[in-house]
Design a protein around this motif. Structure first.
Motif, short mmCIF file in Angstrom:
data_model
loop_
_atom_site.label_atom_id
_atom_site.label_comp_id
_atom_site.label_asym_id
_atom_site.label_seq_id
_atom_site.Cartn_x
_atom_site.Cartn_y
_atom_site.Cartn_z
N HIS A 79 30.53 11.43 8.10
CA HIS A 79 29.59 12.07 9.62
C HIS A 79 30.39 12.40 10.86
O HIS A 79 31.84 11.43 10.35
CB HIS A 79 29.10 10.28 10.13
N ARG A 103 20.36 15.71 10.78
CA ARG A 103 19.54 15.10 10.30
C ARG A 103 18.66 15.21 11.89
O ARG A 103 17.28 14.97 11.35
CB ARG A 103 19.31 13.81 9.61
N CYS A 150 19.57 7.06 3.38
CA CYS A 150 19.54 6.47 2.27
C CYS A 150 18.10 5.08 2.87
O CYS A 150 17.32 5.63 1.84
CB CYS A 150 20.58 5.36 2.32
N GLY A 183 26.90 2.14 -0.17
CA GLY A 183 26.96 2.93 0.34
C GLY A 183 27.91 2.27 2.34
O GLY A 183 27.98 2.97 3.40
N TYR A 200 23.18 -6.35 9.27
CA TYR A 200 23.36 -5.73 10.27
C TYR A 200 22.93 -4.43 10.72
O TYR A 200 21.37 -4.81 10.95
CB TYR A 200 25.26 -5.34 9.51
N ARG A 206 21.78 3.66 13.08
CA ARG A 206 21.45 5.00 12.99
C ARG A 206 20.15 5.17 12.93
O ARG A 206 19.90 7.07 13.10
CB ARG A 206 22.54 4.83 12.95
C1 LIG Z 1 25.33 -0.39 3.48
C2 LIG Z 1 25.92 0.57 4.53
O1 LIG Z 1 26.37 -0.09 5.20
N1 LIG Z 1 24.60 1.74 4.68
C3 LIG Z 1 25.02 2.53 5.61
C4 LIG Z 1 24.23 3.80 5.00
C5 LIG Z 1 25.51 4.68 3.78
C6 LIG Z 1 25.07 5.76 4.26
O2 LIG Z 1 26.24 5.96 4.43
O3 LIG Z 1 24.76 6.42 5.21
P1 LIG Z 1 23.93 7.69 4.99
O4 LIG Z 1 22.45 7.78 4.35
O5 LIG Z 1 22.97 7.71 6.23
O6 LIG Z 1 24.15 9.31 4.97
C7 LIG Z 1 24.78 2.19 7.06
O7 LIG Z 1 24.25 1.15 7.14
O8 LIG Z 1 24.97 3.20 8.09
#
Ligand SMILES: CC(=O)N[C@@H](CCC(=O)OP(=O)(O)O)C(=O)O
Ligand SMILES: NC(=O)C1=CN([C@@H]2O[C@H](COP(=O)(O)OP(=O)(O)OC[C@H]3O[C@@H](n4cnc5c(N)ncnc54)[C@H](OP(=O)(O)O)[C@@H]3O)[C@@H](O)[C@H]2O)C=CC1
Length: 293
Positions: A79, A103, A150, A183, A200, A206
């Motif tokens: 990002h 997005r 996701c 992720g 969390y 976000r």
């Molecule tokens: C488990 C974890 O930390 N997940 C990430 C989301 C996964 C990701 O990389 O972000 P996008 O789906 O927005 O592209 C989070 O909660 O921010």
């Protein structure tokens, strides 16, 4: 001769490796450009040995990329980095961006939730939100596709058909979501994740504005959600348990029928419930997947 030549920016990351796997096995696509940052100069199979069988170009730095060798780009960068890089690409390229940079339609909302000014506001008007099941025709024509997050994907896919059919109320939607740790960008040491579950982003993740944007578009009125994500001790996969209030007169069976007629998915009620492992197993036997992680 390749029909469509694909460039991958950030090919050496998790999402990059997934796109490579899909593109390299596609009858009409081929990978002609792959970039990395710290891993520039390396071969892809030295980073991801499961891709050894694919004929792939070497990982190079973005500054050395020749974009005349590609027709379309998948952008798998962190990002914030993405918006700066995309705005410098040739305008003729079709781009699918996997980051969160494009997005949110409302730039002030982006800046509030991501805590930084947006650096490519002018591109926002080109963006189509890439939830394929909902916007397939628009996506086909788009120059810039913002791939959904996701958690927002896991929430919008089940709720959109229910909202469209007016089967549920627009408030009191509670989402209890769990994610595997590919992720996660932090705390991804085995010793931090194994044998424990952690919530969390409680009350302030976000993905909330992205979920509310998508659901409100479909409902044509403001939809609000309560959302709590959890990090699970599993490599990949996601499960969202969603609680809704049904509209007056609606029965559970009506929700089931609506979802059943909307998707070809493993959907079970009062029988065996599918686990995240079942999803990975079903994907690994459909002939398109080579390797699970
Ligand atoms: C488990 C974890 O930390 N997940 C990430 C989301 C996964 C990701 O990389 O972000 P996008 O789906 O927005 O592209 C989070 O909660 O921010
Ligand atoms: N992981 C997931 O489950 C999902 C992630 N996403 C999104 O996709 C994007 C990529 O995620 P993910 O694949 O996990 O990320 P990774 O951290 O695994 O990979 C990031 C990629 O970008 C490269 N890179 C990092 N910084 C720079 C930079 N400053 N300039 C150029 N290249 C850079 C890295 O190169 P190097 O390896 O050489 O450092 C790597 O190829 C993120 O925006 C993420 O939110 C979307 C859906 C799911």
């Amino acid at each position: 001769m390749l029909d469509i030549r694909i460039g991958l920016l950030g090919a050496s990351g998790y999402t990059g490796a997934e796109i490579v796997r899909l593109v390299a096995n596609h009858p009409h696509f081929g990978v002609t450009l792959m970039t990395a940052d710290r891993k520039a100069g390396q071969s892809m199979d030295s980073v991801f040995p499961h891709l050894t069988a694919q004929k792939l170009p070497r990982l190079i730095s973005i500054k050395d990329a020749d974009f005349s060798t590609v027709d379309a780009v998948f952008c798998c960068l962190p990002h914030g980095t993405t918006q700066e890089i995309i705005k410098r690409l040739p305008t003729s390229l079709n781009i699918v961006d996997l980051s969160a940079d494009f997005r949110l339609r409302d730039i002030s909302e982006y800046e509030e939730w991501y805590g930084q000014p947006h650096k490519a506001v002018e591109l926002q008007k080109e963006v189509v939100y890439g939830l394929t099941e909902l916007l397939r025709d628009d996506i086909k024509k788009a120059l810039l596709v913002a791939n959904p997050g996701c958690y927002p994907t896991s929430v919008q896919l089940p709720l959109v058909p229910l909202l469209k059919a007016n089967l549920i109320k627009h408030d009191n939607i509670i989402i209890d979501a769990k994610s595997g740790d590919t992720g996660a960008k932090e705390a991804n040491l085995y010793s931090e994740i194994a044998e424990g579950i952690s919530s969390y982003g409680v009350t302030r993740h976000r993905h909330v504005p992205e979920i509310e944007q998508g659901l409100s578009d479909v409902a044509q009125s403001k939809v609000t959600v309560s959302f709590t994500p959890h990090l699970m001790p599993m490599i990949r996969g996601m499960q969202s348990t969603i609680y809704v209030e049904m509209a007056p007169g609606v029965r559970t069976q009506d929700l089931y029928q609506q979802l059943k007629s909307s998707y070809e998915v493993l959907l079970l009620l009062n029988k065996t419930i599918a686990t995240t492992r079942d999803v990975i197993r079903s994907l690994s036997t459909d002939g398109t997947r080579r390797g699970r992680y």
